[in-house]
Design a protein around this motif. Sequence first.
Motif, PDB file in Angstrom:
ATOM      1  N   TYR A 169       0.846  -1.190   0.000  1.00  0.00           N
ATOM      2  CA  TYR A 169       0.000   0.000   0.000  1.00  0.00           C
ATOM      3  C   TYR A 169       0.882   1.240   0.000  1.00  0.00           C
ATOM      4  O   TYR A 169       1.848   1.327   0.761  1.00  0.00           O
ATOM      5  CB  TYR A 169      -0.918   0.016   1.229  1.00  0.00           C
ATOM      6  N   TYR A 170       0.527   2.209  -0.852  1.00  0.00           N
ATOM      7  CA  TYR A 170       1.343   3.413  -1.005  1.00  0.00           C
ATOM      8  C   TYR A 170       0.714   4.648  -0.371  1.00  0.00           C
ATOM      9  O   TYR A 170       1.382   5.675  -0.214  1.00  0.00           O
ATOM     10  CB  TYR A 170       1.614   3.681  -2.486  1.00  0.00           C
ATOM     11  N   TYR A 171      -0.561   4.559  -0.014  1.00  0.00           N
ATOM     12  CA  TYR A 171      -1.262   5.683   0.600  1.00  0.00           C
ATOM     13  C   TYR A 171      -2.017   5.225   1.837  1.00  0.00           C
ATOM     14  O   TYR A 171      -2.555   4.115   1.883  1.00  0.00           O
ATOM     15  CB  TYR A 171      -2.260   6.312  -0.387  1.00  0.00           C
ATOM     16  N   ASN A 172      -2.061   6.091   2.818  1.00  0.00           N
ATOM     17  CA  ASN A 172      -2.890   5.874   4.000  1.00  0.00           C
ATOM     18  C   ASN A 172      -4.346   6.046   3.584  1.00  0.00           C
ATOM     19  O   ASN A 172      -4.706   7.050   2.949  1.00  0.00           O
ATOM     20  CB  ASN A 172      -2.515   6.892   5.085  1.00  0.00           C
ATOM     21  N   ASP A 173      -5.183   5.054   3.924  1.00  0.00           N
ATOM     22  CA  ASP A 173      -6.577   5.102   3.472  1.00  0.00           C
ATOM     23  C   ASP A 173      -7.397   6.206   4.127  1.00  0.00           C
ATOM     24  O   ASP A 173      -8.571   6.399   3.793  1.00  0.00           O
ATOM     25  CB  ASP A 173      -7.252   3.746   3.663  1.00  0.00           C
ATOM     26  N   LYS A 174      -6.805   6.956   5.060  1.00  0.00           N
ATOM     27  CA  LYS A 174      -7.497   8.107   5.648  1.00  0.00           C
ATOM     28  C   LYS A 174      -7.538   9.291   4.690  1.00  0.00           C
ATOM     29  O   LYS A 174      -8.296  10.234   4.881  1.00  0.00           O
ATOM     30  CB  LYS A 174      -6.816   8.520   6.950  1.00  0.00           C
ATOM     31  N   TYR A 175      -6.687   9.239   3.683  1.00  0.00           N
ATOM     32  CA  TYR A 175      -6.600  10.324   2.708  1.00  0.00           C
ATOM     33  C   TYR A 175      -7.005   9.825   1.332  1.00  0.00           C
ATOM     34  O   TYR A 175      -6.915   8.626   1.025  1.00  0.00           O
ATOM     35  CB  TYR A 175      -5.166  10.878   2.643  1.00  0.00           C
ATOM     36  N   GLU A 176      -7.447  10.743   0.487  1.00  0.00           N
ATOM     37  CA  GLU A 176      -7.818  10.392  -0.871  1.00  0.00           C
ATOM     38  C   GLU A 176      -6.567  10.131  -1.698  1.00  0.00           C
ATOM     39  O   GLU A 176      -5.499  10.690  -1.429  1.00  0.00           O
ATOM     40  CB  GLU A 176      -8.645  11.514  -1.518  1.00  0.00           C
ATOM     41  N   TYR A 177      -6.728   9.276  -2.698  1.00  0.00           N
ATOM     42  CA  TYR A 177      -5.606   8.970  -3.576  1.00  0.00           C
ATOM     43  C   TYR A 177      -5.107  10.256  -4.249  1.00  0.00           C
ATOM     44  O   TYR A 177      -5.895  11.032  -4.788  1.00  0.00           O
ATOM     45  CB  TYR A 177      -6.030   7.965  -4.646  1.00  0.00           C
ATOM     46  N   GLY A 178      -3.810  10.498  -4.189  1.00  0.00           N
ATOM     47  CA  GLY A 178      -3.222  11.691  -4.786  1.00  0.00           C
ATOM     48  C   GLY A 178      -2.888  12.763  -3.769  1.00  0.00           C
ATOM     49  O   GLY A 178      -2.105  13.682  -4.064  1.00  0.00           O
ATOM     50  N   GLU A 180      -0.844  14.166  -1.084  1.00  0.00           N
ATOM     51  CA  GLU A 180       0.527  13.889  -0.641  1.00  0.00           C
ATOM     52  C   GLU A 180       0.629  13.617   0.859  1.00  0.00           C
ATOM     53  O   GLU A 180       1.566  12.964   1.312  1.00  0.00           O
ATOM     54  CB  GLU A 180       1.450  15.052  -1.019  1.00  0.00           C
ATOM     55  N   ARG A 181      -0.322  14.117   1.640  1.00  0.00           N
ATOM     56  CA  ARG A 181      -0.298  13.871   3.075  1.00  0.00           C
ATOM     57  C   ARG A 181      -0.495  12.385   3.397  1.00  0.00           C
ATOM     58  O   ARG A 181      -0.072  11.901   4.451  1.00  0.00           O
ATOM     59  CB  ARG A 181      -1.380  14.693   3.779  1.00  0.00           C
ATOM     60  N   GLY A 182      -1.128  11.663   2.488  1.00  0.00           N
ATOM     61  CA  GLY A 182      -1.381  10.247   2.720  1.00  0.00           C
ATOM     62  C   GLY A 182      -0.304   9.331   2.186  1.00  0.00           C
ATOM     63  O   GLY A 182      -0.387   8.111   2.345  1.00  0.00           O
ATOM     64  N   LEU A 183       0.719   9.910   1.554  1.00  0.00           N
ATOM     65  CA  LEU A 183       1.779   9.096   0.974  1.00  0.00           C
ATOM     66  C   LEU A 183       2.573   8.373   2.068  1.00  0.00           C
ATOM     67  O   LEU A 183       3.065   8.992   3.013  1.00  0.00           O
ATOM     68  CB  LEU A 183       2.714   9.983   0.161  1.00  0.00           C
ATOM     69  N   ILE A 184       2.687   7.065   1.968  1.00  0.00           N
ATOM     70  CA  ILE A 184       3.411   6.256   2.951  1.00  0.00           C
ATOM     71  C   ILE A 184       4.900   6.246   2.606  1.00  0.00           C
ATOM     72  O   ILE A 184       5.279   5.941   1.481  1.00  0.00           O
ATOM     73  CB  ILE A 184       2.872   4.811   2.981  1.00  0.00           C
ATOM     74  N   LYS A 185       5.714   6.585   3.576  1.00  0.00           N
ATOM     75  CA  LYS A 185       7.155   6.568   3.364  1.00  0.00           C
ATOM     76  C   LYS A 185       7.676   5.132   3.480  1.00  0.00           C
ATOM     77  O   LYS A 185       7.300   4.400   4.375  1.00  0.00           O
ATOM     78  CB  LYS A 185       7.847   7.459   4.395  1.00  0.00           C
ATOM     79  N   ASN A 186       8.529   4.783   2.555  1.00  0.00           N
ATOM     80  CA  ASN A 186       9.140   3.457   2.535  1.00  0.00           C
ATOM     81  C   ASN A 186       8.102   2.326   2.625  1.00  0.00           C
ATOM     82  O   ASN A 186       8.126   1.503   3.553  1.00  0.00           O
ATOM     83  CB  ASN A 186      10.142   3.308   3.686  1.00  0.00           C
ATOM     84  N   PRO A 187       7.180   2.259   1.683  1.00  0.00           N
ATOM     85  CA  PRO A 187       6.177   1.180   1.705  1.00  0.00           C
ATOM     86  C   PRO A 187       6.817  -0.180   1.505  1.00  0.00           C
ATOM     87  O   PRO A 187       7.795  -0.319   0.764  1.00  0.00           O
ATOM     88  CB  PRO A 187       5.261   1.540   0.529  1.00  0.00           C
ATOM     89  N   VAL A 188       6.289  -1.180   2.178  1.00  0.00           N
ATOM     90  CA  VAL A 188       6.838  -2.536   2.068  1.00  0.00           C
ATOM     91  C   VAL A 188       5.719  -3.519   1.727  1.00  0.00           C
ATOM     92  O   VAL A 188       4.558  -3.317   2.087  1.00  0.00           O
ATOM     93  CB  VAL A 188       7.537  -2.974   3.376  1.00  0.00           C
ATOM     94  N   ALA A 189       6.101  -4.577   1.046  1.00  0.00           N
ATOM     95  CA  ALA A 189       5.142  -5.625   0.703  1.00  0.00           C
ATOM     96  C   ALA A 189       4.847  -6.475   1.938  1.00  0.00           C
ATOM     97  O   ALA A 189       5.758  -6.913   2.632  1.00  0.00           O
ATOM     98  CB  ALA A 189       5.694  -6.493  -0.417  1.00  0.00           C
ATOM     99  N   LYS A 190       3.576  -6.681   2.203  1.00  0.00           N
ATOM    100  CA  LYS A 190       3.154  -7.475   3.356  1.00  0.00           C
ATOM    101  C   LYS A 190       2.288  -8.651   2.900  1.00  0.00           C
ATOM    102  O   LYS A 190       1.592  -8.564   1.898  1.00  0.00           O
ATOM    103  CB  LYS A 190       2.380  -6.608   4.350  1.00  0.00           C
ATOM    104  N   VAL A 191       2.351  -9.727   3.673  1.00  0.00           N
ATOM    105  CA  VAL A 191       1.542 -10.902   3.354  1.00  0.00           C
ATOM    106  C   VAL A 191       0.060 -10.554   3.498  1.00  0.00           C
ATOM    107  O   VAL A 191      -0.375 -10.023   4.523  1.00  0.00           O
ATOM    108  CB  VAL A 191       1.892 -12.085   4.277  1.00  0.00           C
ATOM    109  N   TYR A 192      -0.698 -10.840   2.461  1.00  0.00           N
ATOM    110  CA  TYR A 192      -2.129 -10.539   2.444  1.00  0.00           C
ATOM    111  C   TYR A 192      -2.977 -11.815   2.536  1.00  0.00           C
ATOM    112  O   TYR A 192      -4.013 -11.847   3.189  1.00  0.00           O
ATOM    113  CB  TYR A 192      -2.464  -9.785   1.162  1.00  0.00           C
ATOM    114  N   LEU A 193      -2.492 -12.883   1.867  1.00  0.00           N
ATOM    115  CA  LEU A 193      -3.278 -14.117   1.825  1.00  0.00           C
ATOM    116  C   LEU A 193      -2.340 -15.309   1.612  1.00  0.00           C
ATOM    117  O   LEU A 193      -1.415 -15.244   0.801  1.00  0.00           O
ATOM    118  CB  LEU A 193      -4.293 -14.055   0.679  1.00  0.00           C
TER     119      LEU A 193
END
Length: 213
Positions: A169-178, A180-193
């Motif tokens: 995930y590259y954005y915090n879901d509290k913010y709308e896509y685009g 910049e306040r919601g941009l996650i720094k250093n996003p990492v891949a996490k196990v989903y399923l």
Amino acid sequence: MISVILKKFLLIASLFCLSTTLSLAQINVKNLRLPANSNQFSHYYHQTPHGIKLLNQYSTQTQKVTEQETEIEILGSIFGKNHLNLTDQYFEIGGFQHQDYLYKLIIYNTYGESDTPLLNILLTSYDHQGKLRAALLLDSQYSYEDVSSFNKFKINRDFTIDITQYVTYYYNDKYEYGDERGLIKNPVAKVYLKQKYQIKNGYFQLIQSKSYD
């Protein structure tokens, strides 16, 4: 008289078994040794500005999807359509036989939701007549707006399949896509399923499944 009839019956039965074996053996599929895992197939594709694509040397050797192949529902975690399209063209990586069924590993580019470019790897199964019985999604790689995903898989010697889906995930879901306040720094891949399937009689049976937050 009975012995003659019995001999004829055995001859017919043996010829039927032989023709079944030959019909599988004559299909021009590269032998895939088990165990096999997703890392073995990363050299078939590469990252481009327009998504993950098959390398040209493989995309020029693809074959068209048949009408019959579009009728089978694809099992697994799918971002988009759960079947092959007539517009899809796939490259045949290899295959193996088990319980008189042929299993083929194929890779292809297609489109998911909102025309998102996908790179999919499927394991398909065929009976002795060459009819498709089932299809399982082993990997689906894509990037869509604020999320990307890929799978790691392994086909084991005991004919079970382990699939782990990773999501970034590259954005915090509290913010709308685009925003910049919601941009996650250093996003990492996490196990989903995580899922485990058993190959049996030409089908793929889900025997374990666990989702992660």
